[in-house]
Design a protein around this motif. Structure first.
Motif, mmCIF file in Angstrom:
data_model
loop_
_atom_site.group_PDB
_atom_site.id
_atom_site.type_symbol
_atom_site.label_atom_id
_atom_site.label_comp_id
_atom_site.label_asym_id
_atom_site.label_seq_id
_atom_site.Cartn_x
_atom_site.Cartn_y
_atom_site.Cartn_z
ATOM 1 N N SER A 28 74.947 -65.223 11.122
ATOM 2 C CA SER A 28 74.343 -64.148 10.329
ATOM 3 C C SER A 28 74.232 -62.856 11.121
ATOM 4 C CB SER A 28 72.958 -64.568 9.837
ATOM 5 O OG SER A 28 73.049 -65.650 8.949
ATOM 6 N N ASN A 29 73.836 -62.957 12.383
ATOM 7 C CA ASN A 29 73.743 -61.750 13.206
ATOM 8 C C ASN A 29 75.116 -61.131 13.443
ATOM 9 O OD1 ASN A 29 71.027 -60.975 13.938
ATOM 10 N ND2 ASN A 29 70.864 -62.999 14.826
ATOM 11 N N GLY A 69 69.072 -71.480 4.682
ATOM 12 C CA GLY A 69 68.528 -70.280 5.297
ATOM 13 C C GLY A 69 67.178 -70.585 5.912
ATOM 14 N N PHE A 70 66.638 -69.591 6.621
ATOM 15 C CA PHE A 70 65.327 -69.772 7.235
ATOM 16 C C PHE A 70 64.671 -68.438 7.513
ATOM 17 C CE2 PHE A 70 68.020 -69.179 10.905
ATOM 18 C CZ PHE A 70 67.223 -68.567 11.857
ATOM 19 N N VAL A 79 57.686 -60.849 10.969
ATOM 20 C CA VAL A 79 58.892 -61.577 10.577
ATOM 21 C C VAL A 79 59.933 -61.358 11.668
ATOM 22 C CG1 VAL A 79 60.717 -61.836 8.855
ATOM 23 C CG2 VAL A 79 58.389 -61.264 8.122
ATOM 24 N N ALA A 80 60.130 -62.383 12.478
ATOM 25 C CA ALA A 80 61.087 -62.277 13.581
ATOM 26 C C ALA A 80 62.518 -62.349 13.070
ATOM 27 C CB ALA A 80 60.828 -63.373 14.602
ATOM 28 N N GLY A 81 62.717 -62.917 11.889
ATOM 29 C CA GLY A 81 64.055 -62.969 11.328
ATOM 30 C C GLY A 81 64.108 -63.732 10.026
ATOM 31 N N LEU A 82 65.039 -63.323 9.181
ATOM 32 C CA LEU A 82 65.350 -63.987 7.914
ATOM 33 C C LEU A 82 66.860 -64.098 7.860
ATOM 34 C CD1 LEU A 82 64.763 -64.994 5.008
ATOM 35 C CD2 LEU A 82 64.774 -62.602 4.310
ATOM 36 N N PHE A 83 67.353 -65.313 7.739
ATOM 37 C CA PHE A 83 68.796 -65.547 7.797
ATOM 38 C C PHE A 83 69.213 -66.544 6.731
ATOM 39 C CE2 PHE A 83 67.195 -64.514 12.000
ATOM 40 C CZ PHE A 83 68.012 -63.458 12.349
ATOM 41 N N LEU A 97 62.382 -67.219 0.282
ATOM 42 C CA LEU A 97 61.731 -67.357 1.584
ATOM 43 C C LEU A 97 60.699 -66.252 1.808
ATOM 44 C CD1 LEU A 97 64.857 -68.456 3.629
ATOM 45 C CD2 LEU A 97 62.741 -69.796 3.398
ATOM 46 N N ILE A 98 61.058 -65.024 1.465
ATOM 47 C CA ILE A 98 60.117 -63.903 1.609
ATOM 48 C C ILE A 98 58.919 -64.112 0.692
ATOM 49 C CG2 ILE A 98 59.778 -61.475 0.917
ATOM 50 C CD1 ILE A 98 60.780 -61.557 3.685
#
Length: 151
Positions: A28-29, A69-70, A79-83, A97-98
């Motif tokens: 994702s990144n 996803g996570f 929020v350190a990350g959403l992928f 997730l959000i």
């Protein structure tokens, strides 16, 4: 607490999920941040893996227990990350997730690179507002600090 939809459910991260979550994190990144060297993401993977193991992390999985996803939340409701897995983007997984995290937190903060317009629009659509523009010295990129509050 667990939540379900017709095609996927949200649950807390289990130790055995970590390798798959890291695969989603890296791909994702690389997809979303083509303006940052792939080596940057690869060189930070081990540190991120340790951070994920220590964070409040929720995964979305399908009926076959495949992680789609996570989202990771660290102290101070950040929020350190959403992928989301590439093959499952734009299907409502990130939104779910959000929304799940918004249902259990009074506020959420995050940073997003200014060049990641898709993510900025996504977060704005979920009620996040830009607070300030800053500079990330590790990537040499501008980013927005965004905040959502349960009013």
């Amino acid at each position: 607490m667990e939540t379900k939809s017709n095609t996927f459910q949200i649950r807390k991260l289990k130790k055995e999920d970590l390798d798959e979550v890291m695969n989603i994190w890296l791909s994702s990144n690389l997809d979303a941040h083509s303006f940052i060297s792939a080596d940057y993401w690869k060189s930070n993977a081990e540190m991120v893996k340790e951070a994920i193991a220590a964070a409040e992390v929720y995964v979305s999985e399908d009926k076959d227990s495949i992680i789609l996803g996570f989202i990771g939340i660290v102290p101070d409701d950040y929020v350190a990350g959403l992928f989301v897995r590439r093959s499952h983007r734009s299907l409502g997984i990130g939104k779910s997730l959000i929304h799940y995290c918004q249902s259990i937190h009074q506020k959420l903060a995050l940073k997003v690179f200014t060049k990641n317009s898709r993510a900025i629009q996504f977060y704005k659509g979920k009620g996040f507002k830009i607070q300030e523009e800053t500079f990330d010295p590790t990537t040499n990129e501008k980013e927005y600090s965004m905040l959502w509050k349960n009013i």
